[in-house]
Scaffold this motif. Structure first.
Motif, PDB file in Angstrom:
ATOM      1  N   ALA A  71      47.639 -10.578  11.757  1.00 47.33           N
ATOM      2  CA  ALA A  71      46.937 -10.264  13.114  1.00 47.33           C
ATOM      3  C   ALA A  71      47.266  -9.069  13.783  1.00 47.33           C
ATOM      4  O   ALA A  71      46.465  -8.248  14.056  1.00 47.33           O
ATOM      5  CB  ALA A  71      46.948 -11.451  13.925  1.00 47.33           C
ATOM      6  N   ALA A  72      48.326  -8.699  13.849  1.00 46.70           N
ATOM      7  CA  ALA A  72      49.072  -7.577  14.237  1.00 46.70           C
ATOM      8  C   ALA A  72      48.811  -6.309  13.609  1.00 46.70           C
ATOM      9  O   ALA A  72      48.321  -5.340  14.020  1.00 46.70           O
ATOM     10  CB  ALA A  72      50.679  -7.594  14.895  1.00 46.70           C
ATOM     11  N   LEU A  73      48.746  -6.509  12.265  1.00 46.89           N
ATOM     12  CA  LEU A  73      48.227  -5.490  11.649  1.00 46.89           C
ATOM     13  C   LEU A  73      46.918  -5.192  11.589  1.00 46.89           C
ATOM     14  O   LEU A  73      46.459  -3.803  11.766  1.00 46.89           O
ATOM     15  CB  LEU A  73      48.807  -5.610   9.957  1.00 46.89           C
ATOM     16  N   LEU A 121      54.664 -19.865   7.980  1.00 42.69           N
ATOM     17  CA  LEU A 121      53.251 -19.446   7.949  1.00 42.69           C
ATOM     18  C   LEU A 121      53.037 -18.843   9.288  1.00 42.69           C
ATOM     19  O   LEU A 121      52.000 -17.930   9.277  1.00 42.69           O
ATOM     20  CB  LEU A 121      52.531 -20.899   7.697  1.00 42.69           C
ATOM     21  N   LEU A 122      53.446 -19.227  10.360  1.00 40.15           N
ATOM     22  CA  LEU A 122      52.787 -18.730  11.580  1.00 40.15           C
ATOM     23  C   LEU A 122      53.400 -17.229  11.771  1.00 40.15           C
ATOM     24  O   LEU A 122      52.433 -16.484  12.288  1.00 40.15           O
ATOM     25  CB  LEU A 122      53.250 -19.762  12.858  1.00 40.15           C
ATOM     26  N   PHE A 123      54.376 -17.013  11.210  1.00 43.45           N
ATOM     27  CA  PHE A 123      54.812 -15.490  11.493  1.00 43.45           C
ATOM     28  C   PHE A 123      54.087 -14.652  10.462  1.00 43.45           C
ATOM     29  O   PHE A 123      53.778 -13.616  11.025  1.00 43.45           O
ATOM     30  CB  PHE A 123      56.352 -15.681  10.907  1.00 43.45           C
ATOM     31  N   LYS A 124      53.656 -15.408   9.562  1.00 48.63           N
ATOM     32  CA  LYS A 124      52.988 -14.531   8.511  1.00 48.63           C
ATOM     33  C   LYS A 124      51.585 -14.230   9.116  1.00 48.63           C
ATOM     34  O   LYS A 124      51.024 -13.132   8.842  1.00 48.63           O
ATOM     35  CB  LYS A 124      52.823 -15.070   6.929  1.00 48.63           C
ATOM     36  N   VAL A 125      50.760 -15.294   9.628  1.00 48.10           N
ATOM     37  CA  VAL A 125      49.559 -14.988  10.423  1.00 48.10           C
ATOM     38  C   VAL A 125      49.785 -14.010  11.231  1.00 48.10           C
ATOM     39  O   VAL A 125      48.962 -13.200  11.745  1.00 48.10           O
ATOM     40  CB  VAL A 125      49.098 -16.406  10.571  1.00 48.10           C
TER      41      VAL A 125
END
Length: 179
Positions: free
Chosen positions: A34-36, A26-30
């Motif tokens: 955010a980076a995108l 989940l943290l990786f996806k968030v």
């Protein structure tokens, strides 16, 4: 005859992933989202809060302005976003490269023709201490005027805007006050 011991493996209990693996996923996806988002609003789109009344009532002080940075092929009547004295601004394109601009008692004159403009508030007059007319818009430049002509800070004050240094075309104005 069917026996309970011959059940298929699809009914076998699934092994659960550890909670830590789910949280990490989940943290990786968030973080990826955010980076995108940051990349889009750093290189493709721009956003700023309107801080003047040059385009009033179309853009009011406090409105959120979104611009598209990748399209700098301005046409007449497009609204260009640019920076003047460290302040982001927007104004309408009224002349492009090679056009001859003059402001007379009749108003805005481009290439010898008096412009009939809709959506303009106030008279188009020269600004004391501004640029000298008539002028020819230089290579890679645009001449911009605010819609609120009597109170606008625009090309009459600071001259033509370099297309390369502009922020891009205004896409949308989001009302944040008086809603």
């Amino acid at each position: 005859m069917y026996r309970a011991s011959e059940k298929s493996n699809s009914m076998a209990p699934r092994q659960q992933r550890p909670l830590a693996a789910d949280i990490a996923s989940l943290l990786f996806k968030v973080a990826l989202f955010a980076a995108l988002f940051v990349a889009l609003f750093s290189f493709v789109f721009g956003a700023y809060r309107c801080g003047d009344i040059s385009m009033s009532p179309n853009m009011k002080d406090g409105d959120m302005v979104l611009d598209y940075r990748l399209d700098k092929n301005f046409h007449l009547h497009d609204v260009a976003a640019f920076t003047y004295k460290d302040q982001r601004m927007a104004a309408r394109v009224v002349a492009r490269e090679g056009d001859k601009v003059d402001i007379t008692a009749d108003g805005l004159v481009v290439n010898g023709s008096v412009q009939q403009e809709s959506g303009v508030y106030g008279a188009t007059t020269q600004v004391a201490g501004g640029v000298t007319f008539p002028l020819t818009v230089g290579k890679g430049q645009i001449f911009v005027l605010g819609d609120n002509r009597e109170q606008a800070i625009d090309s009459r004050t600071f001259g033509c805007v370099d297309v390369a240094s502009s922020e891009g075309k205004v896409l949308a104005v989001l009302r944040t006050r008086g809603v």
